[in-house]
Design an enzyme around this catalytic site. Structure first.
Site, PDB file in Angstrom:
ATOM      1  N   SER A   9       0.800  -1.104   0.143  1.00  0.00           N
ATOM      2  CA  SER A   9       0.045  -0.084   0.090  1.00  0.00           C
ATOM      3  C   SER A   9       0.711   1.330   0.067  1.00  0.00           C
ATOM      4  CB  SER A   9      -0.857   0.111   1.394  1.00  0.00           C
ATOM      5  OG  SER A   9      -1.420   1.145   1.242  1.00  0.00           O
ATOM      6  N   GLY A  10       0.548   2.223  -0.926  1.00  0.00           N
ATOM      7  CA  GLY A  10       1.211   3.501  -0.760  1.00  0.00           C
ATOM      8  C   GLY A  10       0.501   4.205   0.185  1.00  0.00           C
ATOM      9  N   LYS A  14      -2.897   3.799   6.228  1.00  0.00           N
ATOM     10  CA  LYS A  14      -3.349   2.430   6.050  1.00  0.00           C
ATOM     11  C   LYS A  14      -2.089   1.552   6.697  1.00  0.00           C
ATOM     12  CE  LYS A  14      -6.128   1.203   2.203  1.00  0.00           C
ATOM     13  NZ  LYS A  14      -5.701   0.448   0.710  1.00  0.00           N
ATOM     14  N   ASP A  77      -7.761  -3.631  -0.035  1.00  0.00           N
ATOM     15  CA  ASP A  77      -8.393  -2.567  -0.883  1.00  0.00           C
ATOM     16  C   ASP A  77      -9.761  -2.386   0.267  1.00  0.00           C
ATOM     17  OD1 ASP A  77      -8.250  -1.266  -3.551  1.00  0.00           O
ATOM     18  OD2 ASP A  77     -10.533  -1.845  -3.680  1.00  0.00           O
ATOM     19  N   SER A  78     -10.063  -0.847   0.210  1.00  0.00           N
ATOM     20  CA  SER A  78     -11.225  -0.879   1.253  1.00  0.00           C
ATOM     21  C   SER A  78     -11.919   0.594   0.694  1.00  0.00           C
ATOM     22  CB  SER A  78     -10.509  -0.519   2.562  1.00  0.00           C
ATOM     23  OG  SER A  78      -9.351   0.369   2.411  1.00  0.00           O
ATOM     24  N   TYR A 168     -12.452   8.873   5.328  1.00  0.00           N
ATOM     25  CA  TYR A 168     -13.904   9.327   5.680  1.00  0.00           C
ATOM     26  C   TYR A 168     -14.283   9.231   6.960  1.00  0.00           C
ATOM     27  CZ  TYR A 168     -14.845   8.998   0.569  1.00  0.00           C
ATOM     28  OH  TYR A 168     -14.757   8.945  -0.848  1.00  0.00           O
ATOM     29  N   ARG A 195     -10.749  -2.988   8.894  1.00  0.00           N
ATOM     30  CA  ARG A 195      -9.231  -3.277   8.671  1.00  0.00           C
ATOM     31  C   ARG A 195      -9.132  -4.364   9.847  1.00  0.00           C
ATOM     32  NH1 ARG A 195      -7.890   1.235   7.325  1.00  0.00           N
ATOM     33  NH2 ARG A 195      -8.192   0.705   5.282  1.00  0.00           N
TER      34      ARG A 195
HETATM   35  P1  ITT Z   1      -3.301   1.772  -1.728  1.00  0.00           P
HETATM   36  O1  ITT Z   1      -4.313   1.273  -2.975  1.00  0.00           O
HETATM   37  O2  ITT Z   1      -2.304   2.163  -2.160  1.00  0.00           O
HETATM   38  O3  ITT Z   1      -3.659   0.785  -0.415  1.00  0.00           O
HETATM   39  P2  ITT Z   1      -5.449   3.869  -1.299  1.00  0.00           P
HETATM   40  O4  ITT Z   1      -5.861   4.900  -0.591  1.00  0.00           O
HETATM   41  O5  ITT Z   1      -5.453   4.065  -3.053  1.00  0.00           O
HETATM   42  O6  ITT Z   1      -4.128   3.278  -1.191  1.00  0.00           O
HETATM   43  P3  ITT Z   1      -7.926   2.069  -1.694  1.00  0.00           P
HETATM   44  O7  ITT Z   1      -7.637   2.037  -3.201  1.00  0.00           O
HETATM   45  O8  ITT Z   1      -8.149   0.949  -1.094  1.00  0.00           O
HETATM   46  O9  ITT Z   1      -6.444   2.644  -1.016  1.00  0.00           O
HETATM   47  O10 ITT Z   1      -8.823   3.156  -1.254  1.00  0.00           O
HETATM   48  C1  ITT Z   1      -9.281   3.413  -0.179  1.00  0.00           C
HETATM   49  C2  ITT Z   1     -10.027   4.533   0.366  1.00  0.00           C
HETATM   50  O11 ITT Z   1     -11.159   4.358   0.976  1.00  0.00           O
HETATM   51  C3  ITT Z   1      -9.339   5.653   1.023  1.00  0.00           C
HETATM   52  O12 ITT Z   1      -8.317   6.397   0.358  1.00  0.00           O
HETATM   53  C4  ITT Z   1     -10.473   6.221   1.964  1.00  0.00           C
HETATM   54  O13 ITT Z   1     -10.907   7.178   1.044  1.00  0.00           O
HETATM   55  C5  ITT Z   1     -11.279   5.216   2.037  1.00  0.00           C
HETATM   56  N1  ITT Z   1     -10.965   4.361   3.264  1.00  0.00           N
HETATM   57  C6  ITT Z   1     -10.603   3.203   3.379  1.00  0.00           C
HETATM   58  N2  ITT Z   1     -10.521   2.807   4.539  1.00  0.00           N
HETATM   59  C7  ITT Z   1     -10.629   3.836   5.424  1.00  0.00           C
HETATM   60  C8  ITT Z   1     -10.620   4.049   6.878  1.00  0.00           C
HETATM   61  O14 ITT Z   1     -10.209   3.127   7.654  1.00  0.00           O
HETATM   62  N3  ITT Z   1     -11.016   5.206   7.395  1.00  0.00           N
HETATM   63  C9  ITT Z   1     -11.203   6.223   6.418  1.00  0.00           C
HETATM   64  N4  ITT Z   1     -11.381   6.009   5.042  1.00  0.00           N
HETATM   65  C10 ITT Z   1     -11.164   4.662   4.597  1.00  0.00           C
END
Ligand code: ITT
Length: 209
Positions: A9-10, A14, A77-78, A168, A195
């Site tokens: 993950s970047g 996270k 992915d979340s 969020y 998570r």
């Molecule tokens: P990586 O793909 O590099 O892991 P990313 O930020 O692009 O980083 P995602 O594509 O999984 O990761 O997008 C996740 C988004 O969902 C993240 O940018 C937040 O906007 C939201 N999100 C996920 N988990 C969250 C959390 O625990 N609290 C708040 N927002 C969250």
């Protein structure tokens, strides 16, 4: 012997959460340790699809790292699913405000768009959940990753509150609480989050395998 895990993950927020939740027993590396690893286009239509894509891309890229023959790659992915928006922003949570595949939008812009979409909706129509799918792959193999999912139910507040967490978090009020994750902070989020739920399943699986 601690298990060696490279977190694919970047997103520094996270990776910090994952490292804190994994605790002892794991030696974690992140993409900071592999700054030249390729970026992955997150164009799958499901969280699982994107998590698998991120995990296998890094496994492939790490194939020549000799100290990683016994390791694992973990991708997360979340995102947030809002019921009255038919599950949006969903897999597009990170880039909700920009509306494109490329590049994440700033958290503030995503939050502002979500509040605008929900304007005038009363609390009972603001139900939402965070969802996380983790893909765990063995380094040095191309076997299909093991998947673990987690959800956290709640609702979207009417205005942002708190500066803890990321994404969020200032808008998300978990079930049975009155404050947002942005206000509640890391310790409570670490017990309730999507998570944390996925990682609990992953740890159980690793102990059994
Ligand atoms: P990586 O793909 O590099 O892991 P990313 O930020 O692009 O980083 P995602 O594509 O999984 O990761 O997008 C996740 C988004 O969902 C993240 O940018 C937040 O906007 C939201 N999100 C996920 N988990 C969250 C959390 O625990 N609290 C708040 N927002 C969250």
């Amino acid at each position: 012997m601690p298990k060696l895990i490279v977190i694919a993950s970047g997103n520094a927020h996270k990776t910090r959460e994952i490292q804190a939740l994994l605790g002892d027993g794991f030696e974690c590396r992140t993409l900071n340790d592999y700054p030249d690893a390729p970026e992955v286009e997150e164009d799958a239509s499901t969280f699982a699809g994107n998590a698998v894509k991120k995990a296998l891309s890094l496994v492939d890229w790490l194939k020549h790292e000799e100290d990683l023959t016994e390791g694992w790659v973990l991708a997360d992915d979340s995102g947030l699913e809002v019921d009255c928006l038919d599950g949006a922003p969903g897999v597009r949570s990170a880039r909700y405000a920009s509306g494109t595949h490329e590049g994440n939008s700033p958290d503030e812009a995503n939050n502002a768009k979500l509040l605008a979409e929900l304007r005038s909706k009363p609390q009972h129509q603001r139900a939402a959940r965070f969802r996380c799918v983790m893909a765990l792959a063995r380094t040095g193999t191309y076997a299909h990753p093991q998947l673990f999912d987690g959800t956290c139910e709640g609702h979207i507040a009417e205005a942002p509150a708190g500066s803890k967490g990321f994404g969020y978090d200032p808008l998300f009020v978990p079930e049975n609480f009155e404050d947002t994750f942005g206000t509640l902070g890391a310790e409570i989020k670490g017990m309730l989050s999507h998570r944390a739920a996925a990682l609990r399943k992953m740890k159980e699986w690793l102990e059994a395998n």
